[in-house]
Design a protein around this motif. Structure first.
Motif, short mmCIF file in Angstrom:
data_model
loop_
_atom_site.label_atom_id
_atom_site.label_comp_id
_atom_site.label_asym_id
_atom_site.label_seq_id
_atom_site.Cartn_x
_atom_site.Cartn_y
_atom_site.Cartn_z
N LEU A 185 0.85 -1.18 0.00
CA LEU A 185 0.00 0.00 0.00
C LEU A 185 0.90 1.25 0.00
CD1 LEU A 185 -1.78 -2.34 1.34
CD2 LEU A 185 -3.17 -0.46 2.25
N LEU A 186 0.59 2.17 -0.89
CA LEU A 186 1.32 3.43 -1.01
C LEU A 186 0.45 4.56 -0.48
CD1 LEU A 186 2.83 2.98 -4.59
CD2 LEU A 186 4.00 2.69 -2.40
N LEU A 187 1.04 5.34 0.38
CA LEU A 187 0.33 6.49 0.94
C LEU A 187 0.72 7.74 0.16
CD1 LEU A 187 -1.52 7.56 3.24
CD2 LEU A 187 0.60 8.07 4.49
N LEU A 188 -0.28 8.38 -0.42
CA LEU A 188 -0.13 9.65 -1.12
C LEU A 188 -0.80 10.75 -0.28
CD1 LEU A 188 -0.95 8.29 -4.67
CD2 LEU A 188 1.31 8.80 -3.75
N PRO A 189 -0.57 12.01 -0.60
CA PRO A 189 -1.15 13.07 0.24
C PRO A 189 -2.66 13.00 0.38
CG PRO A 189 0.56 13.97 -1.18
CD PRO A 189 0.35 12.56 -1.64
N ASP A 190 -3.37 12.47 -0.62
CA ASP A 190 -4.82 12.48 -0.55
C ASP A 190 -5.46 11.11 -0.77
OD1 ASP A 190 -4.10 12.22 -3.16
OD2 ASP A 190 -5.62 13.60 -3.95
N ARG A 191 -4.67 10.08 -0.90
CA ARG A 191 -5.27 8.77 -1.19
C ARG A 191 -4.32 7.64 -0.79
NH1 ARG A 191 -6.18 9.65 -7.32
NH2 ARG A 191 -6.37 11.77 -6.47
N VAL A 192 -4.88 6.43 -0.84
CA VAL A 192 -4.10 5.20 -0.61
C VAL A 192 -4.31 4.29 -1.80
CG1 VAL A 192 -3.88 3.12 0.80
CG2 VAL A 192 -4.25 5.33 1.89
N LYS A 193 -3.22 3.74 -2.32
CA LYS A 193 -3.30 2.81 -3.44
C LYS A 193 -2.73 1.45 -2.99
CE LYS A 193 -2.94 6.01 -7.34
NZ LYS A 193 -4.13 5.53 -8.09
N ALA A 194 -3.42 0.39 -3.34
CA ALA A 194 -2.94 -0.97 -3.07
C ALA A 194 -2.56 -1.62 -4.38
CB ALA A 194 -4.02 -1.80 -2.37
N VAL A 195 -1.32 -2.10 -4.46
CA VAL A 195 -0.79 -2.72 -5.67
C VAL A 195 -0.52 -4.19 -5.38
CG1 VAL A 195 1.06 -2.69 -7.38
CG2 VAL A 195 0.23 -0.53 -6.36
N CYS A 196 -0.97 -5.05 -6.26
CA CYS A 196 -0.74 -6.49 -6.09
C CYS A 196 0.73 -6.81 -6.38
CB CYS A 196 -1.65 -7.29 -7.02
SG CYS A 196 -1.40 -9.08 -6.89
N THR A 197 1.34 -7.56 -5.51
CA THR A 197 2.76 -7.90 -5.69
C THR A 197 2.97 -8.99 -6.74
OG1 THR A 197 2.63 -9.50 -3.87
CG2 THR A 197 3.33 -7.25 -3.32
N LEU A 198 1.88 -9.61 -7.17
CA LEU A 198 2.02 -10.68 -8.16
C LEU A 198 2.08 -10.14 -9.59
CD1 LEU A 198 -0.51 -13.27 -6.66
CD2 LEU A 198 1.98 -13.20 -6.39
N ASN A 199 1.29 -9.07 -9.85
CA ASN A 199 1.26 -8.56 -11.23
C ASN A 199 1.47 -7.05 -11.33
OD1 ASN A 199 -1.14 -7.61 -10.19
ND2 ASN A 199 -2.44 -8.98 -11.40
N GLY A 200 1.64 -6.38 -10.19
CA GLY A 200 1.90 -4.94 -10.23
C GLY A 200 0.68 -4.10 -10.56
N GLN A 201 -0.51 -4.68 -10.54
CA GLN A 201 -1.71 -3.94 -10.88
C GLN A 201 -2.32 -3.31 -9.62
OE1 GLN A 201 -2.84 -3.60 -14.09
NE2 GLN A 201 -0.92 -4.68 -14.60
N VAL A 202 -2.88 -2.10 -9.79
CA VAL A 202 -3.58 -1.44 -8.69
C VAL A 202 -4.93 -2.11 -8.51
CG1 VAL A 202 -4.56 0.71 -7.85
CG2 VAL A 202 -2.42 0.75 -9.14
N VAL A 203 -5.17 -2.66 -7.32
CA VAL A 203 -6.41 -3.39 -7.08
C VAL A 203 -7.32 -2.64 -6.12
CG1 VAL A 203 -5.32 -5.63 -7.50
CG2 VAL A 203 -5.32 -4.69 -5.19
N PHE A 204 -6.80 -1.56 -5.52
CA PHE A 204 -7.61 -0.83 -4.55
C PHE A 204 -7.10 0.61 -4.47
CE2 PHE A 204 -7.97 0.71 -0.12
CZ PHE A 204 -9.34 0.66 0.04
N GLN A 205 -8.05 1.54 -4.39
CA GLN A 205 -7.70 2.95 -4.21
C GLN A 205 -8.74 3.60 -3.34
OE1 GLN A 205 -5.89 5.66 -7.33
NE2 GLN A 205 -8.00 6.43 -7.37
N ASP A 206 -8.28 4.33 -2.36
CA ASP A 206 -9.20 4.97 -1.42
C ASP A 206 -8.83 6.45 -1.33
OD1 ASP A 206 -11.13 5.43 0.41
OD2 ASP A 206 -10.21 4.30 2.06
N LEU A 207 -9.77 7.32 -1.74
CA LEU A 207 -9.55 8.77 -1.77
C LEU A 207 -10.10 9.39 -0.48
CD1 LEU A 207 -8.51 11.10 -3.59
CD2 LEU A 207 -10.88 11.34 -4.41
N PHE A 208 -9.32 10.25 0.16
CA PHE A 208 -9.73 10.89 1.40
C PHE A 208 -10.24 12.31 1.11
CE2 PHE A 208 -7.14 7.46 2.74
CZ PHE A 208 -7.49 7.13 4.04
N LEU A 209 -11.20 12.71 1.87
CA LEU A 209 -11.79 14.04 1.70
C LEU A 209 -10.82 15.12 2.16
CD1 LEU A 209 -15.39 13.28 3.05
CD2 LEU A 209 -14.59 13.31 0.67
N GLU A 210 -10.97 16.28 1.56
CA GLU A 210 -10.06 17.39 1.89
C GLU A 210 -10.24 17.87 3.32
OE1 GLU A 210 -10.46 20.54 -0.87
OE2 GLU A 210 -9.84 19.35 -2.61
#
Length: 974
Positions: free
Chosen positions: A336-361
Motif C-alpha cells: 500500500l502506497l500512501l499519497l497526500p490524498d489517497r491510498v493505493k494498493a498494488v498487487c505484488t504478483l502482477n503490479g496492478q492497482v487493485v484498490f484505491q481509497d480517496l480521502f476528503l479534503e
C-alpha cells in the motif's frame, strides 16, 4: 505406432454413438456454470477512529496493540488498544521550542524512542510515566532504529542499531533499573559502528532491520535514499549481548553488497511482511525513486537474503516530482502506497492497482501510514483524524492471478476451500495442457472439473488421444460418488471396452510387446480395483459378454477369479482338459459346492488326486454328496480305480467317524464287490448292538446274500437276533460257527435247546457222526440223550451212547432225591407256622385301673380301648381320630361305610330274650355279621400302633401345626 492408432481409431469410432449416449446419460457436468463466485467485499476495510485530538497529531506509532501518539508540542498519548477507554497521557516537560521529529516503538510495544528536531532523543518505557533524555545520543538527529527482536525484553532493549541523518550507524543499549526507576544513564552505551555513503558522500540512514538466519548468521539491512545495503556475518556464540560490531568490522575496508537506483525521492522506506508472530519476515518492499523493489527473503543464502527481486514502477498517475508517495506498508500479496490524498494498493504478483481509497479534503493531508505487525492492522493519520484498515481475506483473488500466470499449483492452493474457483483453475490448467499437447496431464485435470463430460470425451476422441481418454475416464470414475451407480456402470463398461480394443490391437504387433504388457497390467489393476469391485460384480454378466466378444479367455479367467466366480474358472479348465488346474482352483478356494459339481468329471481323469483333495478337505465335505460321483466312476472303472473310492470311504468311516447310513452302505457294497475279507472284518468291527450299527442290516443282508458271502450273512443274522436263520445258514458253512450262534440267546433256554437240537440233527442225519453228536450233548447242558435219540436211525447200536444214557439216569436220580428233601423241609415249616398261630390266639395282657389313654391322658377303662404289644393303649375313639386323617382316601371311605353298617346293627331289639349267639348271626341275606364288621374296622384302625408303626415314620416331614390353622394358633398364644 501410427498403424496401431489407425486401427484403434476405427474400432473406437464404431462406438462413438454409444460413447455419446453414455456421455449424455447423467455424467456430471459443471455445477458452477451459472454460479456467482461470491459477494465482493473490500479487502481493505477502512474505519475512522472516534477520536478528536485536542492538538494536532505530529507522529503516531503502533506495535503489539500499543499506540503512541505525539500531540502538539509537549504531549504524548499512550493507548492500549485492548483497553481503549483507559488512555495514558505523558508530558515531555520541554521548555524550549523543540518538536517531535520521529518516534520509534519496538516490536513488544515496551520501548519508545522520541527523536526531537533539536538533535536530541528521549526514552519512555511502557511501565513508567517519566520521560528521560538519552544524554549520549545528543547531537544526532535520529532517522531510523533497528530493534533487536532476539535479545530484547520489556526492561532492556538489548543491542540495537540507530541510524542518523549524517549516515552514521550507532550501536546502543537501553535498560530500565529495578523498581521501574532509571539509573543515572538509561542508555548503557552509544558507539558508532559504520557510516553509509552514496556517491556524493554520507547519506541519511532511512531504515534499519536486523534479522537472524540459519546457524546463528545475522543479516542487517540498511537503506539510504538510493541504496539498499546488506551486512552479513556471524556473532560468536555467547557474545550476542556484546552487539554487532564484529559484523560491521568485516566491511571496514570495503563496501558491503548493495542495490542502487538512480532516481531519488529525497528519502526511502522499507516494509516487511511477517506471516506469524515471532517468525522471520517472508518478503520485503522498498519504496525508492524508481518504484518499489519487491522480493522474498531467503535465509538459507550465504551472502544475501534478498531473492526473486523485481521492481514495480509506480502507477501512471503518480508523479514523484508532484505527488510522490509518503509511506509504504506490505501485506501478504499487496503493498500500500500512501499519497497526500489517497491510498493505493498494488498487487505484488502482477503490479496492478487493485484498490484505491480517496480521502476528503476536510481531513487534511495524509501524514503517515504504519502497520502493527502483530495484528496486521494498518493505521493512517492526518493532523486531525486517525484511520484504521482491516485486511479481510486478502488471498481471495490471488488464485486468479496465479492462474493467469499459469502457476496452477499455487492457484489451486489458494482456492482449495472454494470449489467453484478450483473448478475454473482446473479447467484452465486442463486447457493449457491440452494446447501444449500434454494430453495425459490434461485428462487428469479435466477429470477433476465439472465441465460437460461428453464435450471433453469427444475432444480427446477427435484428437485421437485414446490413452488420454482412458486416463480421463479412469480419473472421472474414481471421483464419482457411491450413489452415482448409473454413471459408474457406464464408465466401467466403456473403459473395459476401450482396454480390450487397445489390447487387441497391441497383441498383434510383436514390436509393441512392452506396451502390451504395460497396458495389460493396467487393465488388470482396473479390474481388481476395490473401488470398482461392487460395480463390476453387479455388471459381471456384461463384462463377461465383452470379454467373450473379444475372445479374451485369459482375462475372462482373470476376471472370474477376481469376482470369485470360481465355477466359471473351473469349468473353463475342464473344457480345455486342464484337470490339474481345475483341481488346484478347487483345492485353493475350498468351495464345497464346486467340489460336488465338478468331482464327477475330475474323478474320471485324475482319481487319485481328486481323492487326495477330498481327504484334505476333511469334514468340510459331505461324503453323501460325493457318492453319485463315486458310483458313476466305480461302474465304469477297474478294480484298481475302485480302490480309490474305497480309500475315501474308509477315511470317512475311520478317520472322520461318519455315522451316515448312506456312507456305510456304500462302503459295504464296495467291500462286497471287491474286498470280501475286509467285509467281514468291517462287520465284526461294527459290533453286534443294532442301536450302534450305522449300516442298514436288511440291505447288508441282501447284498451279502447276492454275492454269496455266507459268513457275513451269519454275522448279520446274529445282529438281527435271528438265531434260527443264523444256525441254519451256519450249518451250511461250519458246525463250529453254528455252535457259536446257538449259545447266543442266553435268556431263552427253550430257544437255545431248539438251536442245539438243530445242530445235533444236522450232525446225526447229515454228517452221520455219532461221536460228534455225543460231543454236542457235552457242549450243551440243556440237551439230554432222550432229546437226541429220535434222530438216530434204528440200526444204530446202544453201545455208541451207553455212557450217555447212564449219565442221564444218574442225573434223574439226583433230581428226585433233591425234590424229596425240599418236600420234607416244606412240611416242617408248615407245622411250625400252625404252632405259632395257636400260640398267638392264647396271648393276653393285663391293664391296671390307673392306666390312661396315650392320646387324651384320661382313664383308659372308662371307654372301649385298644392294647398294643408295644405297651401303648388308646381309647377307641382317640385312636380312630389319630389314624383317620392319615389313611388313604379309599380306606377312609371304607371305614366310614363300616361305621355306618355298625351303627345300623346297634339299634335296640324288640325282643329281650334273644340268645347271645345272635351277634354272630348274619343280619340278612348277603350282609356281614356285627362281629365281622368290628373285625374289619379293627383291621383298618388297629393294624399297628399309631406311635410305633409306619404311620409315625411317614408323618415325620409334616409340621406340628397345620399351615391352614397356623394364624389361628399364633393368635391364641398372644
Amino acid at each position: 505406432m501410427a498403424s496401431i492408432l489407425d486401427e484403434y481409431e476405427d474400432s473406437l469410432h464404431r462406438s462413438v454413438s454409444v460413447q455419446q449416449s453414455r456421455a449424455s446419460v447423467g455424467i456430471p457436468h459443471s455445477g458452477y456454470v451459472n454460479a456467482r463466485l461470491e459477494k465482493e467485499t473490500p479487502i481493505f476495510n477502512k474505519q475512522r477512529i472516534d477520536f478528536a485530538p485536542p492538538e494536532k497529531i505530529n507522529s503516531l506509532v503502533v506495535s503489539s496493540n500499543q499506540l503512541c501518539m505525539s500531540l502538539g508540542k509537549d504531549t504524548l498519548l499512550r493507548i492500549d488498544l485492548g483497553k481503549p477507554d483507559e488512555p495514558n497521557q505523558v508530558e515531555l516537560g520541554r521548555k524550549d521550542e523543540a518538536k517531535v521529529y520521529k518516534m520509534f516503538l519496538d516490536h513488544t510495544g515496551s520501548h519508545l524512542l522520541i527523536a526531537l528536531n533539536t538533535s536530541e532523543c528521549l526514552y519512555l518505557n511502557r511501565s513508567v510515566q517519566k520521560v528521560r533524555a538519552l544524554s549520549r545520543w545528543k547531537g544526532h538527529l535520529i532517522e531510523s532504529v533497528g530493534w533487536n527482536k532476539f535479545l530484547g525484553s520489556e526492561t532492556n532493549t538489548g543491542p540495537i542499531l540507530v541510524g542518523t541523518s549524517q549516515g552514521q550507524i550507532y550501536e546502543a543499549e537501553i535498560s530500565v533499573s529495578e523498581g521501574s526507576l532509571f539509573s543515572t544513564n538509561p542508555d548503557q552505551y552509544f558507539r558508532q559502528v559504520y557510516t553509509l555513503e552514496e556517491e556524493s558522500g554520507p547519506a541519511p540512514v532511512c531504515c534499519l532491520e536486523i534479522e537472524r538466519g540459519m546457524e546463528g548468521k545475522f543479516f542487517i539491512i540498511a537503506t539510504t535514499r538510493k541504496r539498499l545495503f546488506q551486512f552479513v556475518g556471524k556473532v560468536p556464540e555467547g557474545t550476542e549481548q556484546q552487539g554487532f560490531s564484529s559484523i560491521f568490522a568485516v566491511h571496514a575496508d570495503h563496501l558491503p553488497s548493495f542495490r542502487e537506483f538512480p532516481a531519488n525521492l529525497g528519502f526511502s522506506e522499507i516494509a516487511f511482511y511477517t506471516p506469524k508472530l515471532r517468525s522471520n519476515p517472508r518478503s520485503f518492499a522498498w519504496m525508492m525513486g524508481n518504484g518499489v523493489l519487491y522480493g522474498t527473503l531467503d535465509y538459507s543464502r550465504p551472502d544475501s537474503i534478498l531473492s526473486d527481486e523485481r521492481v514495480w514502477v509506480y502507477p501512471s498517475d503518480i508523479d514523484i516530482t508532484v505527488n510522490k508517495p509518503i509511506s509504504i506498508v506490505l501485506t501478504q500479496f499487496h503493498f500500500l502506497l500512501l499519497l497526500p490524498d489517497r491510498v493505493k494498493a498494488v498487487c505484488t504478483l502482477n503490479g496492478q492497482v487493485v484498490f484505491q481509497d480517496l480521502f476528503l479534503e476536510k481531513f487534511g493531508s495524509l501524514t503517515r501510514m504504519i502497520k502493527d505487525p502483530t495484528v496486521q492492522q494498518i493505521w493512517i493519520h492526518t493532523e486531525k483524524v486517525v484511520f484504521r484498515y482491516h485486511v479481510q481475506r486478502e488471498s481471495r483473488d490471488v488464485w486468479k492471478m496465479y492462474m493467469n500466470m499459469n502457476k496452477f499449483d499455487l492457484a489451486k492452493e489458494y482456492c482449495k476451500d472454494r470449489p467453484e474457483c478450483l473448478d475454473i483453475v482446473l479447467a484452465k490448467e486442463a486447457e493449457h495442457c491440452f494446447q501444449n499437447k500434454r494430453y495425459l496431464d490434461s485428462a487428469k485435470c479435466y477429470a477433476l472439473t465439472q465441465n460437460y463430460f461428453e464435450e471433453i470425451a469427444l475432444k480427446f476422441i477427435e484428437a485421437k488421444q485414446e490413452e488420454a481418454l482412458m486416463e480421463f475416464l479412469i480419473k472421472k470414475l474414481s471421483n464419482l460418488k457411491p450413489s452415482e451407480k448409473t454413471q459408474t456402470t457406464l464408465l466401467t463398461t466403456w473403459l473395459t471396452e476401450l482396454y480390450l480394443n487397445w489390447l487387441g490391437v497391441l497383441q498383434g504387433d510383436p514390436s509393441q510387446r512392452n506396451l502390451y504388457l504395460d497396458t495389460r497390467e493396467k487393465f488388470r489393476t482396473f479390474l481388481s480395483s476395490p473401488k470398482n469391485k461392487d460395480c463390476l460384480f453387479n455388471n459381471r454378466a456384461s463384462i463377461y459378454e465383452l470379454l467373450a466378444s473379444h475372445g479374451d479367455t485369459e482375462h475372462m479367467v482373470y476376471f472370474a477369479v477376481i469376482m470369485q466366480d470360481y465355477e466359471r474358472v473351473v469349468a473353463h479348465h475342464c473344457q480345455h482338459d486342464e484337470y490339474d488346474e481345475a483341481l488346484n482352483v478347487l483345492s485353493r478356494h475350498k468351495d464345497e459346492k464346486l467340489f460336488y459339481k465338478f468331482s464327477p468329471v475330475l474323478i474320471q481323469h485324475i482319481p487319485k488326486k481328486v481323492v487326495d483333495a477330498w481327504i484334505s478337505m476333511g469334514s468340510r465335505l459331505d461324503a453323501r454328496n460325493l457318492i453319485p460321483a463315486l458310483v458313476n466312476y466305480s461302474q465304469s472303472a477297474s478294480t484298481q480305480q475302485i480302490n480309490e473310492a474305497i480309500r475315501y470311504m474308509e477315511f470317512c468311516v475311520y478317520q472322520l467317524e461318519e455315522t451316515q447310513q448312506a456312507i456305510h452302505n456304500y462302503l459295504l457294497s464296495l467291500y462286497a464287490l471287491c474286498r470280501p475279507d475286509s467285509l467281514l472284518s468291517y462287520l465284526e468291527q461294527a459290533g453286534t448292538n443294532p442301536n450302534r450299527i450305522h449300516y442298514d442290516l436288511k440291505y447288508a443282508l441282501r447284498l451279502c446274500a447276492e454275492h454269496g458271502h455266507h459268513r457275513a450273512c451269519v454275522h448279520i443274522y446274529k445282529v438281527m437276533e435271528l438265531y434260527e436263520e443264523a444256525v441254519d445258514l451256519a450249518l451250511q458253512v461250519d458246525v463250529d460257527l453254528a455252535k457259536s450262534c446257538a449259545d447266543l440267546p442266553e435268556d431263552d433256554e427253550e430257544l437255545r435247546k431248539k438251536l442245539w437240537l438243530k445242530i445235533a440233527r444236522h450232525v446225526v442225519q447229515e454228517e452221520k457222526d455219532v461221536k460228534k453228536a455225543m460231543a454236542c450233548l457235552s457242549s450243551c447242558a440243556l440237551l439230554k440223550i432222550e432229546d437226541v435219540l429220535p434222530f438216530f436211525p434204528d440200526f444204530v447200536t446202544i453201545d455208541h451212547f451207553k455212557e450217555a444214557i447212564c449219565n442221564s439216569l444218574e442225573d434223574y436220580n439226583k433230581h428226585i432225591e433233591e425234590l424229596k428233601r425240599e418236600m420234607e423241609e416244606a412240611t416242617q415249616s408248615a407245622k411250625r407256622i400252625r404252632e405259632d398261630i395257636q400260640e398267638m390266639r392264647n396271648k393276653y395282657g393285663s391293664v391296671e385301673p390307673q392306666e390312661k389313654c396315650a392320646a387324651c391322658d384320661f382313664p383308659l377303662l372308662n371307654r372301649p380301648f385298644y392294647l398294643f404289644l408295644c405297651g401303648h393303649m388308646f381309647h377307641y375313639d382317640c385312636l380312630l381320630q389319630a389314624v383317620f386323617p392319615n389313611l388313604p382316601a379309599y380306606k377312609q371311605a371304607k371305614l366310614e361305610d363300616l361305621q355306618k353298617k355298625l351303627a345300623a346293627t346297634s339299634q335296640p331289639s324288640k325282643s329281650h330274650h334273644r340268645p347271645k349267639e345272635a351277634d354272630t348271626i348274619s343280619l340278612g341275606k348277603g350282609q356281614p355279621s356285627r362281629e365281622q364288621i368290628k373285625a374289619d374296622i379293627d383291621d383298618i384302625v388297629a393294624a399297628e400302633c399309631v406311635y410305633c408303626g409306619e404311620l409315625m415314620i411317614r408323618s415325620i416331614d409334616k409340621p406340628f401345626i397345620d399351615p391352614q390353622k397356623y394364624e389361628e394358633e399364633m393368635q391364641s398364644w398372644l
